[in-house]
Enzyme design. Structure first.
Site, PDB file in Angstrom:
ATOM      1  N   ALA A  68       0.872  -1.179   0.000  1.00  0.00           N
ATOM      2  CA  ALA A  68       0.000   0.000   0.000  1.00  0.00           C
ATOM      3  C   ALA A  68       0.907   1.228   0.000  1.00  0.00           C
ATOM      4  O   ALA A  68       2.062   1.159   0.427  1.00  0.00           O
ATOM      5  CB  ALA A  68      -0.881  -0.015   1.236  1.00  0.00           C
ATOM      6  N   GLY A 114       0.658  -5.070   0.794  1.00  0.00           N
ATOM      7  CA  GLY A 114      -0.539  -5.143  -0.050  1.00  0.00           C
ATOM      8  C   GLY A 114      -0.292  -5.828  -1.384  1.00  0.00           C
ATOM      9  O   GLY A 114      -1.221  -6.353  -2.003  1.00  0.00           O
ATOM     10  N   GLU A 117      -0.504  -9.396  -0.590  1.00  0.00           N
ATOM     11  CA  GLU A 117      -1.924  -9.635  -0.260  1.00  0.00           C
ATOM     12  C   GLU A 117      -2.784  -9.702  -1.529  1.00  0.00           C
ATOM     13  O   GLU A 117      -3.711 -10.496  -1.623  1.00  0.00           O
ATOM     14  CB  GLU A 117      -2.417  -8.538   0.696  1.00  0.00           C
ATOM     15  CG  GLU A 117      -1.783  -8.697   2.076  1.00  0.00           C
ATOM     16  CD  GLU A 117      -2.107  -7.539   3.008  1.00  0.00           C
ATOM     17  OE1 GLU A 117      -1.722  -6.396   2.677  1.00  0.00           O
ATOM     18  OE2 GLU A 117      -2.736  -7.771   4.037  1.00  0.00           O
ATOM     19  N   GLU A 137       4.719  -5.160   7.191  1.00  0.00           N
ATOM     20  CA  GLU A 137       3.969  -4.108   7.889  1.00  0.00           C
ATOM     21  C   GLU A 137       4.407  -3.893   9.336  1.00  0.00           C
ATOM     22  O   GLU A 137       4.359  -2.760   9.836  1.00  0.00           O
ATOM     23  CB  GLU A 137       2.460  -4.414   7.865  1.00  0.00           C
ATOM     24  CG  GLU A 137       1.808  -4.212   6.511  1.00  0.00           C
ATOM     25  CD  GLU A 137       1.839  -5.438   5.617  1.00  0.00           C
ATOM     26  OE1 GLU A 137       2.615  -6.387   5.896  1.00  0.00           O
ATOM     27  OE2 GLU A 137       1.087  -5.460   4.631  1.00  0.00           O
TER      28      GLU A 137
HETATM   29  N1  COA Z   1       4.591   3.094  -0.607  1.00  0.00           N
HETATM   30  C1  COA Z   1       4.997   4.264  -1.142  1.00  0.00           C
HETATM   31  N2  COA Z   1       6.124   4.417  -1.829  1.00  0.00           N
HETATM   32  C2  COA Z   1       6.875   3.310  -2.010  1.00  0.00           C
HETATM   33  C3  COA Z   1       6.530   2.050  -1.493  1.00  0.00           C
HETATM   34  C4  COA Z   1       5.318   1.970  -0.767  1.00  0.00           C
HETATM   35  N3  COA Z   1       4.888   0.816  -0.257  1.00  0.00           N
HETATM   36  N4  COA Z   1       7.499   1.161  -1.819  1.00  0.00           N
HETATM   37  C5  COA Z   1       8.421   1.844  -2.526  1.00  0.00           C
HETATM   38  N5  COA Z   1       8.049   3.133  -2.644  1.00  0.00           N
HETATM   39  C6  COA Z   1       8.743   4.219  -3.336  1.00  0.00           C
HETATM   40  C7  COA Z   1       9.953   4.702  -2.536  1.00  0.00           C
HETATM   41  O1  COA Z   1       9.554   5.641  -1.539  1.00  0.00           O
HETATM   42  C8  COA Z   1      10.776   5.329  -3.631  1.00  0.00           C
HETATM   43  O2  COA Z   1      10.226   6.578  -3.964  1.00  0.00           O
HETATM   44  P1  COA Z   1      11.203   7.859  -4.207  1.00  0.00           P
HETATM   45  O3  COA Z   1      12.087   7.445  -5.364  1.00  0.00           O
HETATM   46  O4  COA Z   1      10.256   8.966  -4.540  1.00  0.00           O
HETATM   47  O5  COA Z   1      11.982   8.038  -2.922  1.00  0.00           O
HETATM   48  C9  COA Z   1      10.521   4.408  -4.828  1.00  0.00           C
HETATM   49  O6  COA Z   1       9.300   3.724  -4.544  1.00  0.00           O
HETATM   50  C10 COA Z   1      11.612   3.353  -5.016  1.00  0.00           C
HETATM   51  O7  COA Z   1      11.754   2.645  -3.803  1.00  0.00           O
HETATM   52  P2  COA Z   1      13.154   2.530  -3.000  1.00  0.00           P
HETATM   53  O8  COA Z   1      12.821   2.264  -1.562  1.00  0.00           O
HETATM   54  O9  COA Z   1      14.014   3.703  -3.296  1.00  0.00           O
HETATM   55  O10 COA Z   1      13.750   1.231  -3.691  1.00  0.00           O
HETATM   56  P3  COA Z   1      14.804   0.223  -3.056  1.00  0.00           P
HETATM   57  O11 COA Z   1      15.266  -0.647  -4.161  1.00  0.00           O
HETATM   58  O12 COA Z   1      15.814   0.934  -2.238  1.00  0.00           O
HETATM   59  O13 COA Z   1      13.931  -0.687  -2.035  1.00  0.00           O
HETATM   60  C11 COA Z   1      11.994  -1.931  -1.342  1.00  0.00           C
HETATM   61  C12 COA Z   1      12.894  -1.494  -2.516  1.00  0.00           C
HETATM   62  C13 COA Z   1      10.813  -2.683  -1.916  1.00  0.00           C
HETATM   63  C14 COA Z   1      12.777  -2.866  -0.391  1.00  0.00           C
HETATM   64  C15 COA Z   1      11.537  -0.679  -0.563  1.00  0.00           C
HETATM   65  O14 COA Z   1      10.976   0.244  -1.497  1.00  0.00           O
HETATM   66  C16 COA Z   1      10.503  -0.936   0.500  1.00  0.00           C
HETATM   67  O15 COA Z   1      10.816  -1.430   1.571  1.00  0.00           O
HETATM   68  N6  COA Z   1       9.226  -0.562   0.237  1.00  0.00           N
HETATM   69  C17 COA Z   1       8.167  -0.627   1.209  1.00  0.00           C
HETATM   70  C18 COA Z   1       7.700  -2.049   1.400  1.00  0.00           C
HETATM   71  C19 COA Z   1       6.642  -2.078   2.470  1.00  0.00           C
HETATM   72  O16 COA Z   1       6.873  -1.831   3.647  1.00  0.00           O
HETATM   73  N7  COA Z   1       5.416  -2.411   2.055  1.00  0.00           N
HETATM   74  C20 COA Z   1       4.295  -2.506   2.930  1.00  0.00           C
HETATM   75  C21 COA Z   1       3.519  -1.231   2.940  1.00  0.00           C
HETATM   76  S1  COA Z   1       2.128  -1.315   4.037  1.00  0.00           S
END
Ligand code: COA
Length: 261
Positions: A68, A114, A117, A137
């Site tokens: 999400a 999500g 999910e 989460e």
């Molecule tokens: N919600 C909003 N933005 C998200 C996102 C999410 N769930 N997952 C990734 N993004 C965004 C990042 O903020 C970043 O945006 P920016 O370039 O404007 O800063 C962009 O997507 C790229 O992600 P980034 O984190 O820079 O890539 P990465 O390769 O370093 O890491 C992940 C990849 C997937 C490990 C990391 O993005 C992450 O942990 N995401 C969240 C996962 C999460 O907790 N999901 C559950 C949400 S309830």
């Protein structure tokens, strides 16, 4: 059918419809608009008699869906958090799970929160060998709110599900295949072909029987009591300092220091 900015839809002549979630710069994170568009497009696809099987994937090589959209809900209070889970479940996750046509999640990269999910609400999952999956989460001071607490335990068992949820860990595609989280894994370049082949095998069978089979399996595994509990618990998390710290830390790209209240 119309192609929306956040969602690209392609329908082939053989009755397979491919929905591609299209926010690659945010790793296809599910915001309110994406959920609405998915709801409308899926509803349309489900009522189109020429469509027999629906594939859902994410744009780009990096992510299926990374969860999400954290930026969208980081400032929410408990009532808004509860509504977020309830609306999302109704508009998308329950719609997918209860669809009368088979829906296959084609996991082309990260399927987190999500995203996993959504894949678990689908009836089957195929993944590229480079995909990574998890429900992170709790690392944000939250719990899964789109059915993850129920569907993960159903798919891989309670102990493994709670380990993934409580560690906020990620598993690779090979492990996901070994524990039954995904049906098949393919090298990235063969993923779509593998998904199409599965769809083709399904299309040899009777549409009416498929709808009845999905319905019967769903009745036997009805998660509605757990889903309602999940919505309440998800909302309650928004009232905590842990949630504020967890989401703030993600947005500030730092490690969270949870106060435990
Ligand atoms: N919600 C909003 N933005 C998200 C996102 C999410 N769930 N997952 C990734 N993004 C965004 C990042 O903020 C970043 O945006 P920016 O370039 O404007 O800063 C962009 O997507 C790229 O992600 P980034 O984190 O820079 O890539 P990465 O390769 O370093 O890491 C992940 C990849 C997937 C490990 C990391 O993005 C992450 O942990 N995401 C969240 C996962 C999460 O907790 N999901 C559950 C949400 S309830």
């Amino acid at each position: 059918m119309a192609a929306e900015q956040t969602l690209v839809l392609r329908e082939d002549q053989s009755g397979t419809c491919l929905l591609t979630i299209n926010r690659p710069d945010k790793l296809n994170a599910l915001n309110r608009e994406t959920i609405q568009v998915l709801n409308q497009t899926l509803t349309q696809a489900l009522s189109d008699k020429d469509i027999r099987v629906i594939l859902i994937t994410g744009q780009g090589e990096k992510a299926f869906v990374a969860g999400a959209d954290i930026a969208e809900f980081a400032h929410f209070d408990a009532a808004q958090g509860k509504a977020l889970a309830a609306d999302g479940q109704r508009l998308l996750f329950d719609l997918v799970a209860n669809a009368t046509k088979p829906i296959i999640a084609v996991i082309n990269g990260y399927a987190l929160g999500g995203g996993l999910e959504l894949a678990m609400a689908a009836h089957m999952r195929v993944a590229s060998t480079t995909a990574k999956m998890g429900l992170p989460e709790t690392s944000l001071g939250l719990i899964p709110g789109y059915g993850g607490t129920q569907r993960l335990a159903q798919l891989i068992g309670k102990g493994r599900a709670l380990e993934l949820i409580c560690t906020a860990g990620m598993i690779d595609a090979q492990r996901a295949y070994e524990i039954g989280l995904v049906n098949h894994i393919f090298p990235s370049e063969e993923l779509m072909q593998g998904a199409q082949k599965l769809a083709d095998s399904i299309k040899k069978t009777a549409p009416t029987a498929l709808a009845q089979a999905i319905g019967a399996v769903n009745v036997g595994l009805d998660p509605s009591a757990g889903l309602n509990a999940e919505i309440k618990a998800f909302g309650a998390c928004f009232d905590t300092e842990d949630f504020k710290e967890g989401t703030q830390a993600f947005l500030e790209k730092r490690k969270a220091q949870f106060p435990g209240r």
